[in-house]
Design an enzyme around this catalytic site. Structure first.
Site, mmCIF file in Angstrom:
data_model
loop_
_atom_site.group_PDB
_atom_site.id
_atom_site.type_symbol
_atom_site.label_atom_id
_atom_site.label_comp_id
_atom_site.label_asym_id
_atom_site.label_seq_id
_atom_site.Cartn_x
_atom_site.Cartn_y
_atom_site.Cartn_z
ATOM 1 N N ASN A 7 14.092 3.073 0.708
ATOM 2 C CA ASN A 7 13.249 1.915 0.385
ATOM 3 C C ASN A 7 12.606 2.150 -0.983
ATOM 4 O OD1 ASN A 7 11.400 -0.175 0.303
ATOM 5 N ND2 ASN A 7 10.014 0.742 1.807
ATOM 6 N N LYS A 9 10.753 0.167 -2.769
ATOM 7 C CA LYS A 9 9.449 -0.499 -3.013
ATOM 8 C C LYS A 9 9.446 -1.118 -4.411
ATOM 9 C CE LYS A 9 7.470 3.077 -0.155
ATOM 10 N NZ LYS A 9 6.288 3.632 0.394
ATOM 11 N N HIS A 96 7.315 -3.904 7.440
ATOM 12 C CA HIS A 96 6.810 -2.687 6.786
ATOM 13 C C HIS A 96 5.284 -2.756 6.742
ATOM 14 C CE1 HIS A 96 5.966 0.404 3.853
ATOM 15 N NE2 HIS A 96 7.165 0.882 4.083
ATOM 16 N N GLU A 165 7.388 4.302 11.647
ATOM 17 C CA GLU A 165 6.752 4.844 10.447
ATOM 18 C C GLU A 165 5.235 4.918 10.668
ATOM 19 O OE1 GLU A 165 9.122 4.302 6.655
ATOM 20 O OE2 GLU A 165 8.128 2.399 6.964
HETATM 21 C C1 PEP Z 1 8.151 3.960 3.365
HETATM 22 O O1 PEP Z 1 7.274 3.422 2.704
HETATM 23 O O2 PEP Z 1 8.930 3.264 4.029
HETATM 24 C C2 PEP Z 1 8.259 5.431 3.365
HETATM 25 C C3 PEP Z 1 8.879 6.010 4.343
HETATM 26 O O3 PEP Z 1 7.688 6.096 2.295
HETATM 27 P P1 PEP Z 1 7.652 7.693 2.014
HETATM 28 O O4 PEP Z 1 9.004 8.260 2.369
HETATM 29 O O5 PEP Z 1 7.353 7.802 0.564
HETATM 30 O O6 PEP Z 1 6.582 8.247 2.891
#
Ligand code: PEP
Length: 247
Positions: A7, A9, A96, A165
């Site tokens: 991802n 972003k 998300h 997450e």
């Molecule tokens: C995310 O934002 O989906 C994520 C998993 O970020 P990170 O791997 O940077 O923690």
């Protein structure tokens, strides 16, 4: 089949495709390539060019979000699943925590999932508790609510993947313990089994995954893959995660 989903972003311009070209060359030579899928979700601005570039390759391009209405509407800056599909997206994230923070409710998310599936996108539905909920031992009840309020039995579960997450783990370098995570993934699969009245869809983990901690996650066999934020913006870091996973 495991998933490694990157991802991006708010990251990337057209020439950032070099990162994906490097991941693609690694993938095409990897002896383990039949064991996993790679999906990258760049920002909206890059979905069409990247999808076209990787049309006949194994890297799948997805979106980070989609709008809650089907096809067209008068909402400024909104992009629907119909529009995403038309430019080659195969997947979309839904729910998300960044978007939940900006106002995505369970009702909105239910519509997003519904219209994404209708437009033949695979949905990566993100759930997760925040630090306060975790400290108050509310993780399981929060996750149960997030799943049961949004997912419906009539949805095609073959086109849904759930990404757990924990919000406190995203971008912080903090990760759950082996025991916490095993139990949580087990709980999520139990709830999903109940919703769909059959085998659970795949459940991924996301939150500070990198090449040095992937070994611990590998030991939890119920995890079907990973949603990777920060480390997906570097081909080396992303490839290291895959290499170390299959070491
Ligand atoms: C995310 O934002 O989906 C994520 C998993 O970020 P990170 O791997 O940077 O923690």
């Amino acid at each position: 089949m495991k998933y490694f989903i990157g991802n991006w972003k708010m990251f990337g311009i057209p020439k950032s495709i070099n990162i994906l070209n490097r991941i693609n060359s690694f993938y095409s030579k990897d002896k383990n390539k039949n064991k996993y899928k790679v999906v990258i979700t760049p920002p909206y601005t890059l979905i069409e060019t990247y999808s076209r570039h990787f049309r006949n390759k194994k890297i799948n391009i997805g979106s980070q979000n989609c709008y809650q209405l089907d096809q067209y509407s008068s909402n400024t800056a909104a992009v629907s699943s119909y529009m995403l599909k038309s430019v080659g997206a195969k997947y979309t994230l839904v729910g998300h925590s960044d978007n939940r923070n900006e106002g995505d409710t369970d009702i909105i998310l239910n519509n997003k999932v519904k219209f994404a599936l209708k437009n033949n996108l695979k949905v990566v539905f993100c759930i997760g508790e925040n630090k306060i909920q975790k400290n108050n031992k509310k993780t399981f009840s929060v996750l149960t609510r997030q799943l049961t309020k949004v997912l419906e039995k009539k949805f095609n579960k073959n086109n849904i993947v759930v990404a757990y997450e924990p919000i406190w783990a995203i971008g912080t370098g903090k990760i759950p313990t082996f025991k916490e995570l095993s139990k949580t993934i087990e709980h999520i699969k139990k709830v999903l089994k109940k919703i769909f009245k059959s085998k659970s869809p795949e459940v991924l983990y996301g939150g500070s995954v990198d090449g040095s901690n992937i070994g611990m996650f590998r030991e939890i066999k119920q995890i079907d893959g990973f949603l990777i934020g920060g480390a997906s913006k570097s081909s080396k870091k992303f490839i290291d995660i895959i290499k170390n996973y299959y070491r």
